[in-house]
Write a protein that holds these residues in place. Structure first.
Motif, short mmCIF file in Angstrom:
data_model
loop_
_atom_site.label_atom_id
_atom_site.label_comp_id
_atom_site.label_asym_id
_atom_site.label_seq_id
_atom_site.Cartn_x
_atom_site.Cartn_y
_atom_site.Cartn_z
N UNK A 185 -11.63 -16.80 -4.68
CA UNK A 185 -10.97 -16.29 -3.47
C UNK A 185 -9.48 -16.60 -3.49
N UNK A 186 -9.08 -17.69 -4.15
CA UNK A 186 -7.66 -18.01 -4.26
C UNK A 186 -6.92 -16.92 -5.03
N UNK A 187 -7.55 -16.41 -6.10
CA UNK A 187 -6.91 -15.38 -6.91
C UNK A 187 -6.76 -14.08 -6.12
N UNK A 188 -7.82 -13.66 -5.44
CA UNK A 188 -7.76 -12.42 -4.66
C UNK A 188 -6.78 -12.56 -3.50
N UNK A 189 -6.82 -13.69 -2.82
CA UNK A 189 -5.92 -13.89 -1.69
C UNK A 189 -4.47 -13.99 -2.15
N UNK A 190 -4.24 -14.60 -3.31
CA UNK A 190 -2.88 -14.70 -3.84
C UNK A 190 -2.29 -13.32 -4.09
N UNK A 191 -3.11 -12.40 -4.60
CA UNK A 191 -2.62 -11.03 -4.82
C UNK A 191 -2.30 -10.35 -3.50
N UNK A 192 -3.12 -10.61 -2.48
CA UNK A 192 -2.85 -10.05 -1.15
C UNK A 192 -1.55 -10.60 -0.59
N UNK A 251 0.34 -15.24 -12.88
CA UNK A 251 -0.20 -13.94 -13.29
C UNK A 251 -1.49 -14.10 -14.09
N UNK A 252 -1.52 -15.09 -14.97
CA UNK A 252 -2.72 -15.32 -15.79
C UNK A 252 -3.90 -15.74 -14.92
N UNK A 253 -3.65 -16.63 -13.97
CA UNK A 253 -4.72 -17.10 -13.08
C UNK A 253 -5.31 -15.94 -12.29
N UNK A 254 -4.45 -15.11 -11.72
CA UNK A 254 -4.92 -13.97 -10.93
C UNK A 254 -5.67 -12.98 -11.80
N UNK A 255 -5.14 -12.73 -12.99
CA UNK A 255 -5.77 -11.75 -13.88
C UNK A 255 -7.17 -12.19 -14.30
N UNK A 256 -7.32 -13.46 -14.65
CA UNK A 256 -8.61 -13.96 -15.13
C UNK A 256 -9.67 -13.88 -14.04
N UNK A 257 -9.36 -14.34 -12.84
CA UNK A 257 -10.38 -14.40 -11.79
C UNK A 257 -10.59 -13.06 -11.09
N UNK A 258 -9.60 -12.18 -11.13
CA UNK A 258 -9.81 -10.83 -10.58
C UNK A 258 -10.37 -9.89 -11.63
N UNK A 264 -3.74 -20.11 -2.71
CA UNK A 264 -3.30 -18.72 -2.80
C UNK A 264 -1.83 -18.58 -2.41
N UNK A 265 -1.40 -19.30 -1.41
CA UNK A 265 0.00 -19.25 -1.00
C UNK A 265 0.90 -19.75 -2.12
#
Length: 283
Positions: free
Chosen positions: A142-149, A81-88, A62-63
């Motif tokens: 959880x990596x995607x959600x935490x990365x957005x945080x 952005x693609x990784x976060x979008x897909x998993x979120x 996530x970091x």
């Protein structure tokens, strides 16, 4: 009827496999309250396993993803952005089924590794087991959600802190390690705590996913469901698993609260933010 000591001896580690406890699970009239408490508690080993490893490994990914998303380089920003979008953007439940079907389509042997004296076959069958396949899904989610945080926290680092770092001559890695990184964690920690709690609760979805329990090595919900079917009484097994999760959640809040106090130890006591658990009903 077994005593509680006998139940603990026979089923305390039963969730790890038949070699760690009684070969057969209790049935019908032989099921006691102690059996249910012990076996469901044994299943919690898997829930803790999924949660601890997914959160620990996901923290690092996530970091990296958050830094990539904040990067001015498009080649780094676009994949993040693609990784976060897909998993979120997709339900975790669907991700479990998609991953299981994808792992099933992989050939049993993907290749060989020639070490000179020996040649090792690389098997992919273990990816369809819950202990790894489900863990991979939870880790990525959880990596995607935490990365957005973390990304939001990066964007919220006070400009004054960055200007102070410039005034002291800090730049590059030193600036990130001593100024940006600790400030990001301090700002993100309350939201990250809620994500860790939700991820722990989401481990119950492994029971409903396509990943099967192997040799009855199931999680807590697996055994709670088993007892509900055997006794025709869901009002004992399910409250037991709820109690286990409540106790574990209190442990997470205490642990993350201690880390939060550590991160904010330089602030006056009245200015230190307090953790507040805000459950997510829709994700």
């Amino acid at each position: 009827m077994r005593t509680c000591a006998e139940s603990l001896s026979e089923y305390g580690l039963r969730a790890l496999g038949r070699e760690f406890g009684a070969t057969l699970l209790p049935k019908g009239a032989d099921i006691s309250l102690c059996d249910q408490i012990v076996l469901i508690g044994s299943g919690m080993i898997w829930n803790l396993y999924f949660a601890v490893l997914a959160v620990a490994l996901g923290f690092g990914l996530a970091t990296a993803v958050a830094l990539a998303k904040a990067s001015p380089i498009r080649a780094l920003r676009a994949p993040a952005n693609a990784f976060i979008f897909v998993f979120r953007g997709s339900p975790l439940f669907i991700q479990f089924f998609f991953a299981y079907e994808a792992f099933q389509q992989l050939p049993r042997v993907t290749g060989t590794l020639d070490l000179g004296l020996v040649e090792l076959s690389v098997s992919t069958s273990w990816l369809t087991r819950a202990w790894l396949g489900a863990l991979i899904v939870l880790f990525l989610n959880t990596s995607a959600y935490t990365a957005e945080i973390f990304y939001g926290a990066l964007r919220s680092v006070p400009r004054g802190d960055l200007e102070a770092a410039d005034a002291y001559g800090l730049s590059g890695w030193a600036r990130f390690r001593r100024i940006v990184w600790p400030t990001m964690l301090r700002l993100a920690w309350p939201s990250y705590t809620n994500e860790a709690i939700f991820l722990f609760h989401a481990t119950t979805l492994v029971f409903f996913s396509g990943f099967p329990a192997w040799q009855q090595s199931g999680d807590a919900l697996y055994y709670a469901s088993y007892f509900a079917q055997q006794t025709f009484n869901p009002f004992v097994a399910y409250p037991i698993i709820a109690a286990y999760f409540i106790l574990a959640t209190l442990g997470i809040i205490a642990l993350y609260g201690a880390i939060n106090r550590r991160l904010n130890r330089h602030l006056p006591r009245e200015a230190r933010p307090k953790l507040r658990y805000r459950p997510q009903f829709i994700r």
